[in-house]
Design a protein around this motif. Structure first.
Motif, PDB file in Angstrom:
ATOM      1  N   ALA A  17       0.887  -1.155   0.000  1.00 47.40           N
ATOM      2  CA  ALA A  17       0.000   0.000   0.000  1.00 47.40           C
ATOM      3  C   ALA A  17       0.926   1.206   0.000  1.00 47.40           C
ATOM      4  O   ALA A  17       1.906   1.234   0.753  1.00 47.40           O
ATOM      5  CB  ALA A  17      -0.903  -0.003   1.222  1.00 47.40           C
ATOM      6  N   ARG A  64      -4.028   3.148  -4.344  1.00 49.23           N
ATOM      7  CA  ARG A  64      -2.918   3.060  -3.395  1.00 49.23           C
ATOM      8  C   ARG A  64      -2.589   1.623  -2.991  1.00 49.23           C
ATOM      9  O   ARG A  64      -1.739   1.404  -2.133  1.00 49.23           O
ATOM     10  CB  ARG A  64      -3.233   3.902  -2.166  1.00 49.23           C
ATOM     11  N   LEU A  65      -3.263   0.657  -3.615  1.00 49.20           N
ATOM     12  CA  LEU A  65      -2.977  -0.752  -3.331  1.00 49.20           C
ATOM     13  C   LEU A  65      -2.375  -1.391  -4.575  1.00 49.20           C
ATOM     14  O   LEU A  65      -2.972  -1.354  -5.644  1.00 49.20           O
ATOM     15  CB  LEU A  65      -4.249  -1.498  -2.924  1.00 49.20           C
ATOM     16  N   LEU A 109      -8.598  -3.153   3.404  1.00 47.46           N
ATOM     17  CA  LEU A 109      -7.448  -4.060   3.487  1.00 47.46           C
ATOM     18  C   LEU A 109      -7.455  -4.750   4.854  1.00 47.46           C
ATOM     19  O   LEU A 109      -7.426  -4.086   5.890  1.00 47.46           O
ATOM     20  CB  LEU A 109      -6.174  -3.250   3.292  1.00 47.46           C
TER      21      LEU A 109
END
Length: 190
Positions: A17, A64-65, A109
């Motif tokens: 991440a 962002r992952l 997440l």
């Protein structure tokens, strides 16, 4: 901002991440029965659920992952036809995360996929405990007072609107550019 190392239990699926800070995302513990069912279905309850049946989740925008290795091991299930997309590594049954439809800029997440030894420092403290009615035991009031659910939904919706406006909904690690899941969801009814 920092990166957060991610890896399944056997190491075949990994990633990170990016641009992680406590203010850049939201960390919650969810006590809903569906999160518990997901963990039990994978035989991962011991690694995923806390003493009261909660799942520690770091909510961030899809862009962002990043998954670097093991795409072929990522699978999806849904606990009903319209339920969340729940992602896991089929190589070792590690829960990875939850998402809504690809147009909604949010991934939850799951902490069992986080392998970073500084995760708590990078993600910050739990800001809310939600779906308390599904807890399997009485949650200590000290934990509830430290992370009240009051106002959480409004904060999350504000972050999601910001992520959408800033284009952080894409690329999505679990959906193709056409909006199709990278793994066809298996429907697991009660």
């Amino acid at each position: 901002m920092d990166n957060l190392a991610l890896q399944c239990r056997c190491g075949q699926v990994n990633g990170r991440a990016i641009k992680v800070t406590p203010a850049a995302a939201t960390r919650v513990v969810c006590y809903c029965r569906d999160c518990q069912r997901f963990a039990h279905w994978l035989d991962a309850a011991e690694q995923t659920l806390d003493s009261w049946g909660g799942t520690d989740i770091f909510q961030l925008p899809p862009a962002r992952l990043q998954i670097h290795q093991g795409h072929e091991h990522i699978r999806c299930l849904r606990l009903s036809e319209k339920g969340l997309y729940r992602w896991y590594a089929d190589c070792c049954k590690t829960p990875i995360g939850n998402s809504l439809k690809p147009s909604v800029p949010l991934i939850g997440l799951i902490s069992s996929f986080v392998s970073d030894n500084q995760a708590e420092l990078k993600t910050g403290p739990i800001c809310a405990r939600v779906n308390l009615g599904g807890a399997t035991a009485q949650i200590p009031s000290s934990l509830l007072n430290a992370a009240p659910s009051r106002g959480y939904l409004l904060r999350l919706l504000g972050k999601m609107a910001s992520w959408k406006l800033r284009g952080l909904g894409r690329p999505h690690p679990f959906f193709t550019p056409r909006g199709e899941p990278i793994s066809p969801p298996q429907i697991v009814d009660s």
